[in-house]
Design a protein around this motif. Structure first.
Motif, PDB file in Angstrom:
ATOM      1  N   GLY A 133      -6.976   1.526  -0.246  1.00  0.00           N
ATOM      2  CA  GLY A 133      -6.346   1.537   1.063  1.00  0.00           C
ATOM      3  C   GLY A 133      -4.947   0.961   0.979  1.00  0.00           C
ATOM      4  O   GLY A 133      -4.628   0.166   0.091  1.00  0.00           O
ATOM      5  N   ASN A 187      -2.652  -6.552   2.254  1.00  0.00           N
ATOM      6  CA  ASN A 187      -3.512  -5.413   1.982  1.00  0.00           C
ATOM      7  C   ASN A 187      -4.495  -5.714   0.855  1.00  0.00           C
ATOM      8  O   ASN A 187      -5.396  -4.930   0.598  1.00  0.00           O
ATOM      9  CB  ASN A 187      -2.660  -4.195   1.610  1.00  0.00           C
ATOM     10  CG  ASN A 187      -3.472  -2.938   1.438  1.00  0.00           C
ATOM     11  OD1 ASN A 187      -4.250  -2.592   2.313  1.00  0.00           O
ATOM     12  ND2 ASN A 187      -3.305  -2.262   0.308  1.00  0.00           N
ATOM     13  N   ASP A 202     -10.244  -2.212  -0.182  1.00  0.00           N
ATOM     14  CA  ASP A 202     -11.331  -1.421   0.399  1.00  0.00           C
ATOM     15  C   ASP A 202     -11.461  -1.601   1.911  1.00  0.00           C
ATOM     16  O   ASP A 202     -12.316  -0.972   2.534  1.00  0.00           O
ATOM     17  CB  ASP A 202     -12.658  -1.798  -0.267  1.00  0.00           C
ATOM     18  CG  ASP A 202     -12.659  -1.482  -1.754  1.00  0.00           C
ATOM     19  OD1 ASP A 202     -12.132  -0.430  -2.138  1.00  0.00           O
ATOM     20  OD2 ASP A 202     -13.180  -2.313  -2.532  1.00  0.00           O
ATOM     21  N   ALA A 255      -9.136  -2.688   5.815  1.00  0.00           N
ATOM     22  CA  ALA A 255      -7.826  -2.500   6.447  1.00  0.00           C
ATOM     23  C   ALA A 255      -6.968  -3.734   6.138  1.00  0.00           C
ATOM     24  O   ALA A 255      -6.974  -4.232   5.016  1.00  0.00           O
ATOM     25  CB  ALA A 255      -7.979  -2.263   7.939  1.00  0.00           C
ATOM     26  N   THR A 265      -7.031  -2.720  11.912  1.00  0.00           N
ATOM     27  CA  THR A 265      -6.559  -1.347  11.707  1.00  0.00           C
ATOM     28  C   THR A 265      -5.231  -1.094  12.394  1.00  0.00           C
ATOM     29  O   THR A 265      -4.344  -0.427  11.842  1.00  0.00           O
ATOM     30  CB  THR A 265      -7.609  -0.343  12.218  1.00  0.00           C
ATOM     31  OG1 THR A 265      -8.842  -0.568  11.522  1.00  0.00           O
ATOM     32  CG2 THR A 265      -7.157   1.090  11.962  1.00  0.00           C
ATOM     33  N   ARG A 313      -7.477   3.246   5.176  1.00  0.00           N
ATOM     34  CA  ARG A 313      -8.432   3.176   4.080  1.00  0.00           C
ATOM     35  C   ARG A 313      -8.362   4.442   3.220  1.00  0.00           C
ATOM     36  O   ARG A 313      -8.071   5.517   3.715  1.00  0.00           O
ATOM     37  CB  ARG A 313      -9.861   2.989   4.610  1.00  0.00           C
ATOM     38  CG  ARG A 313     -10.093   1.636   5.310  1.00  0.00           C
ATOM     39  CD  ARG A 313     -11.503   1.579   5.857  1.00  0.00           C
ATOM     40  NE  ARG A 313     -11.842   0.284   6.416  1.00  0.00           N
ATOM     41  CZ  ARG A 313     -11.544  -0.103   7.638  1.00  0.00           C
ATOM     42  NH1 ARG A 313     -10.907   0.724   8.453  1.00  0.00           N
ATOM     43  NH2 ARG A 313     -11.882  -1.299   8.076  1.00  0.00           N
ATOM     44  N   ARG A 314      -8.645   4.293   1.936  1.00  0.00           N
ATOM     45  CA  ARG A 314      -8.746   5.424   1.001  1.00  0.00           C
ATOM     46  C   ARG A 314      -7.525   6.329   1.084  1.00  0.00           C
ATOM     47  O   ARG A 314      -7.617   7.518   1.360  1.00  0.00           O
ATOM     48  CB  ARG A 314     -10.038   6.209   1.236  1.00  0.00           C
ATOM     49  CG  ARG A 314     -11.302   5.372   1.069  1.00  0.00           C
ATOM     50  CD  ARG A 314     -12.556   6.226   1.192  1.00  0.00           C
ATOM     51  NE  ARG A 314     -12.610   7.281   0.179  1.00  0.00           N
ATOM     52  CZ  ARG A 314     -12.960   7.121  -1.088  1.00  0.00           C
ATOM     53  NH1 ARG A 314     -13.303   5.904  -1.535  1.00  0.00           N
ATOM     54  NH2 ARG A 314     -12.978   8.135  -1.916  1.00  0.00           N
ATOM     55  N   ALA A 315      -6.376   5.741   0.838  1.00  0.00           N
ATOM     56  CA  ALA A 315      -5.122   6.478   0.988  1.00  0.00           C
ATOM     57  C   ALA A 315      -4.642   7.131  -0.301  1.00  0.00           C
ATOM     58  O   ALA A 315      -3.986   8.184  -0.258  1.00  0.00           O
ATOM     59  CB  ALA A 315      -4.029   5.520   1.498  1.00  0.00           C
TER      60      ALA A 315
END
Length: 322
Positions: free
Chosen positions: A129, A219, A240, A242, A284, A315-317
């Motif tokens: 993330g 982060n 993993d 926000a 978030t 997340r998961r960027a």
């Protein structure tokens, strides 16, 4: 595998000889193209072109956290698409290398290259993330209203320290930990009101938090390093989740000594805490506002002054080789 190596020749701790050795090692296992950056923003432009072209499988950033930040912003120019974008790999070459070390990579460029090649052979990667910050600049920021960050952003005191360090580096000073400590003390001595901050944190459906002097948005954890010592400003932050926030509402002499000691003795279980400390986990969406134009930094890069910055934890960027 088709790979693009983006090299920052001005990286603090990487000599020309070391760069040549690393390029040779990577080229022995990859179909490698190498680009040496020539101006601020060049790494971002090169990575953006690689992402748009669709012919590159992997982008390797050789440099410090600033180089990594530029590459990430180039890869994510059109937004996250982890299954479609090139993967990112990092070979640390800066003075601190927070992102690479937070991923668990060795802080030595040669050792990190070996770890990278092993990870490629094993197919080892993770999807991390990232943070996204948006705000209208009060000074020119290359015309970019939004920018991704990999490990940290800050509005207020810490960004002022980063700005002072950058001024010294522009005058030829080498980026070292003693330099940061000296500029931290000078920034603190120059603070007009250490007891009443001008920053307000706003969250949806929550009461605002006012009067912050310092606001760190993290982060991952650690937040940074002092030599080999990790500093945990927000121990719960993770690639993993926000975003986490540490806010301080007072930087008087007793407060500075207390929170500074807590930071130096921090651990993965406990960071700075107390009556005037705010710790928030896994946010978030939120906004930091200031009553006056205030220094702003992302990943250790001073971006001028801001009165409002909106943050989004995504997340998961991006896929990263580890």
């Amino acid at each position: 595998m088709r790979a693009l190596l983006v090299v920052n020749p001005a990286a603090t701790d990487t000599s020309a000889r070391t760069r040549d050795v690393l390029i040779h090692a990577l080229a022995s296992d990859l179909k490698l193209e190498t680009v040496t950056t020539e101006y601020r923003g060049h790494a971002r432009d090169v990575a953006r072109h690689a992402a748009a072209g669709g012919e590159v499988d992997l982008v390797v950033a050789l440099g410090g956290d600033g180089t990594v930040n530029e590459v990430v912003n180039g890869l994510l120019h059109d937004g996250p698409a982890p299954g479609e974008l090139p993967r990112l790999a990092v070979v640390p070459g800066g003075s601190t290398n927070v992102f690479a070390r937070a991923l668990g990579l060795p802080n030595d460029a040669v050792e990190a290259t070996g770890a990278l090649l092993d990870a490629l052979h094993d197919g080892s990667e993770r999807t991390v993330g990232l943070g996204l910050a948006s705000g209208t600049p009060d000074t020119d920021d290359e015309g970019a209203p939004s920018r991704w960050f990999t490990f940290c952003a800050g509005l207020g005191f810490d960004a002022g320290v980063v700005g002072r360090v950058e001024q010294k580096r522009e005058r030829g000073k080498k980026s070292t930990h003693p330099l940061y400590v000296r500029q931290l003390l000078r920034q603190w001595l120059g603070e007009g009101d250490r007891r009443h901050g001008a920053i307000t944190l706003r969250r949806p459906a929550e009461d605002p938090v006012e009067g912050l002097v310092l606001s760190l948005v993290c982060n991952t954890s650690p937040w940074s390093y002092l030599g080999s010592r990790p500093l945990y400003a927000t121990p719960g932050a993770s690639f993993d989740t926000a975003l986490d926030v540490l806010g301080l509402a007072r930087l008087s002499t007793p407060a500075l000594l207390r929170y500074g000691t807590q930071l130096l003795t921090s651990s993965p279980e406990r960071g700075p805490h107390g009556k005037h400390a705010l710790s928030l986990h896994d946010l978030t969406d939120f906004t930091l506002e200031s009553q006056a134009p205030t220094p702003f930094q992302m990943d250790g890069d001073h971006l001028g002054l801001r009165t409002s910055v909106t943050f989004t934890g995504v997340r998961r960027a991006l896929r990263v080789i580890v």
